[in-house]
Design a protein around this motif. Sequence first.
Motif, PDB file in Angstrom:
ATOM      1  N   ASP A 219     -17.118   3.082  -5.614  1.00  0.00           N
ATOM      2  CA  ASP A 219     -18.400   2.643  -5.937  1.00  0.00           C
ATOM      3  C   ASP A 219     -19.158   3.124  -7.082  1.00  0.00           C
ATOM      4  O   ASP A 219     -19.480   2.589  -7.897  1.00  0.00           O
ATOM      5  N   HIS A 220     -18.764   4.686  -7.026  1.00  0.00           N
ATOM      6  CA  HIS A 220     -19.219   5.353  -8.284  1.00  0.00           C
ATOM      7  C   HIS A 220     -18.847   6.702  -8.319  1.00  0.00           C
ATOM      8  O   HIS A 220     -18.010   7.173  -7.528  1.00  0.00           O
ATOM      9  N   ILE A 221     -18.710   7.316  -9.638  1.00  0.00           N
ATOM     10  CA  ILE A 221     -17.808   8.627  -9.641  1.00  0.00           C
ATOM     11  C   ILE A 221     -19.225   9.314 -10.367  1.00  0.00           C
ATOM     12  O   ILE A 221     -19.561   9.202 -11.535  1.00  0.00           O
ATOM     13  N   VAL A 222     -19.411  10.757  -9.692  1.00  0.00           N
ATOM     14  CA  VAL A 222     -20.533  11.440 -10.539  1.00  0.00           C
ATOM     15  C   VAL A 222     -20.217  12.628 -11.281  1.00  0.00           C
ATOM     16  O   VAL A 222     -18.909  13.214 -10.835  1.00  0.00           O
ATOM     17  N   GLY A 223     -20.553  13.007 -12.517  1.00  0.00           N
ATOM     18  CA  GLY A 223     -20.156  13.967 -13.372  1.00  0.00           C
ATOM     19  C   GLY A 223     -21.319  15.247 -13.188  1.00  0.00           C
ATOM     20  O   GLY A 223     -22.399  14.755 -13.284  1.00  0.00           O
TER      21      GLY A 223
ATOM     22  N   GLN B  38     -18.052  15.794  -9.411  1.00  0.00           N
ATOM     23  CA  GLN B  38     -18.759  16.297  -8.244  1.00  0.00           C
ATOM     24  C   GLN B  38     -18.167  15.642  -7.003  1.00  0.00           C
ATOM     25  O   GLN B  38     -17.912  16.113  -6.038  1.00  0.00           O
ATOM     26  N   HIS B  39     -18.452  14.169  -7.092  1.00  0.00           N
ATOM     27  CA  HIS B  39     -18.036  13.488  -5.978  1.00  0.00           C
ATOM     28  C   HIS B  39     -17.602  11.972  -6.529  1.00  0.00           C
ATOM     29  O   HIS B  39     -17.951  11.391  -7.511  1.00  0.00           O
ATOM     30  N   VAL B  40     -16.509  11.558  -5.572  1.00  0.00           N
ATOM     31  CA  VAL B  40     -16.181  10.041  -5.759  1.00  0.00           C
ATOM     32  C   VAL B  40     -16.811   9.418  -4.753  1.00  0.00           C
ATOM     33  O   VAL B  40     -16.594   9.676  -3.350  1.00  0.00           O
ATOM     34  N   ALA B  41     -17.550   8.064  -4.744  1.00  0.00           N
ATOM     35  CA  ALA B  41     -18.291   7.418  -3.851  1.00  0.00           C
ATOM     36  C   ALA B  41     -17.137   6.316  -3.362  1.00  0.00           C
ATOM     37  O   ALA B  41     -16.950   5.542  -4.208  1.00  0.00           O
ATOM     38  N   LEU B  42     -16.792   6.199  -2.075  1.00  0.00           N
ATOM     39  CA  LEU B  42     -16.168   5.166  -1.447  1.00  0.00           C
ATOM     40  C   LEU B  42     -16.845   4.165  -0.877  1.00  0.00           C
ATOM     41  O   LEU B  42     -17.424   4.394   0.095  1.00  0.00           O
TER      42      LEU B  42
ATOM     43  N   ILE C 188     -23.200   8.857   3.422  1.00  0.00           N
ATOM     44  CA  ILE C 188     -22.656   9.876   4.120  1.00  0.00           C
ATOM     45  C   ILE C 188     -21.847  10.879   2.910  1.00  0.00           C
ATOM     46  O   ILE C 188     -21.226  10.217   2.427  1.00  0.00           O
ATOM     47  N   PHE C 189     -22.123  12.258   3.352  1.00  0.00           N
ATOM     48  CA  PHE C 189     -21.232  13.000   2.193  1.00  0.00           C
ATOM     49  C   PHE C 189     -20.432  13.877   3.129  1.00  0.00           C
ATOM     50  O   PHE C 189     -20.518  14.480   4.065  1.00  0.00           O
ATOM     51  N   SER C 190     -19.144  14.105   2.529  1.00  0.00           N
ATOM     52  CA  SER C 190     -17.939  14.790   3.211  1.00  0.00           C
ATOM     53  C   SER C 190     -18.546  16.419   2.741  1.00  0.00           C
ATOM     54  O   SER C 190     -19.001  16.515   1.889  1.00  0.00           O
TER      55      SER C 190
ATOM     56  N   LEU D 109     -16.487  13.823  -0.936  1.00  0.00           N
ATOM     57  CA  LEU D 109     -16.432  12.545  -1.273  1.00  0.00           C
ATOM     58  C   LEU D 109     -17.610  11.874  -0.365  1.00  0.00           C
ATOM     59  O   LEU D 109     -18.031  12.386   0.326  1.00  0.00           O
ATOM     60  N   GLU D 110     -18.023  10.814  -0.812  1.00  0.00           N
ATOM     61  CA  GLU D 110     -19.139  10.096  -0.336  1.00  0.00           C
ATOM     62  C   GLU D 110     -18.614   8.689   0.322  1.00  0.00           C
ATOM     63  O   GLU D 110     -17.773   8.085  -0.295  1.00  0.00           O
ATOM     64  N   VAL D 111     -19.113   8.416   1.505  1.00  0.00           N
ATOM     65  CA  VAL D 111     -18.751   6.970   1.967  1.00  0.00           C
ATOM     66  C   VAL D 111     -20.190   6.212   1.796  1.00  0.00           C
ATOM     67  O   VAL D 111     -21.265   6.683   2.323  1.00  0.00           O
TER      68      VAL D 111
HETATM   69 FE    FE Z   1     -23.367   9.371  -4.971  1.00  0.00          FE
END
Ligand code: FE
Length: 384
Positions: free
Chosen positions: A185-189, A268-272, A338-340, A351-353
């Motif tokens: 969905d998105h990837i955060v830097g 920082q996170h990859v949102a799936l 939700i965040f792992s 990772l985020e879902v």
């Molecule tokens: Fe996010």
Amino acid sequence: MTTYTDKDPKPDTGRFLAFDHVTLWVGNAKQAASYYCTRWGFEIIGYKGLETGSREVVSYALRLDKIVFVVQSPLNPTGTTSEIMGAHLAKHGDGVKDVAFDVENCVGIFKAAVNRGAQVVKEPWEESDENGKVIFASIQTFGEVCHTFVERKDYKGNFLPGYKKPAFEDTLLKTLPQIGLNFIDHIVGNVPDREMVPVTEWYNKTLQFHRFWSIDDSQVDTGYSALRSTVVTNYEETVKMPIIEPAAGKKKSQIQEYVDYYGSAGVQHVALNTADILTTIQKLKERGMEFLTIPKSYYGILKERLKSSRTKIKECMETIEKLNILIDFDENGYLLQIFSKPVQDRPTLFLEVIQRQNHQGFGAGNFKSLFESIEKEQRERGNL
Ligand code: FE
Ligand code: TYF
């Protein structure tokens, strides 16, 4: 919070289609691959290593529907590749090295980016096998992260040339529940203080990405986790990258904690994205995954706010609450997220879902509660 509508002129160098894959440099690719398969539901679709003639780097390509992660480790004690990957590992720990984009015109996008000031990592190159040909080129972005452009329209194989289906089949995986995650969905830097604006301007200038959404520290300040975020995206809005910087707060921002432990800017996170977050999280928990929890009071306040809104949540509120899933909404729709917990020992990548119901935001309404929950974890790590 600001949503931007100005997409800037349409680039004439061909489209960015999607995130192609995310490459992680890790200490032990074999074990990282096993983690993503058993915990997250990925399957190994390709392997490159000593047995396939790759003598410097081992790579496992992992797929979960349209999500592809590649985990890589160096194979030798000495040599240039070992030194480069070793230094990266010593500094950052396991982390994302490259965010690859699936593009229509690799050479066109690469040349335009370089003409506009992007730093070359690798000039365009081709790889081929019996399934066809792929064109690649790589540039540098924030920290030590790269963007590789992948043009794969003349390729019919499973992933990329050179990858072989692994001989070994993990029989455990067949016994585990399906996860239902579909795409990135998105990837955060995360970037250091005062670097968000230059980095988002870099995306605007070199990749012709436009601003999509932003939030500043006057709106997100729990006293500790003050931050600013601007989301950049391509013309078609198919790849979204929030860029986040810490803002001065009472104590250490979670973004600063990331930068301190990663040793620089980084992913920082990859949102799936999932179409059914309740099932996805239930199944991930059955597979032993851990997620951040939120105080009960969050749901009391949320239910009151929802009463006076015309937005109706279709999912079962009891289950949402039981699973600690967060809701953000406006008059037109909502998102569930939700965040792992971090996926390695350092408090860096997680990772985020996320599930979206006619809502294209990034959960601004949850920032305060979410960051208070993250601060609880920071405190347990002795970093607050
Ligand atoms: Fe996010
Ligand atoms: O992608 C985002 O912006 C949201 C919010 O440490 C967020 O997922 C931002 C920072 C953070 C966790 C979530």
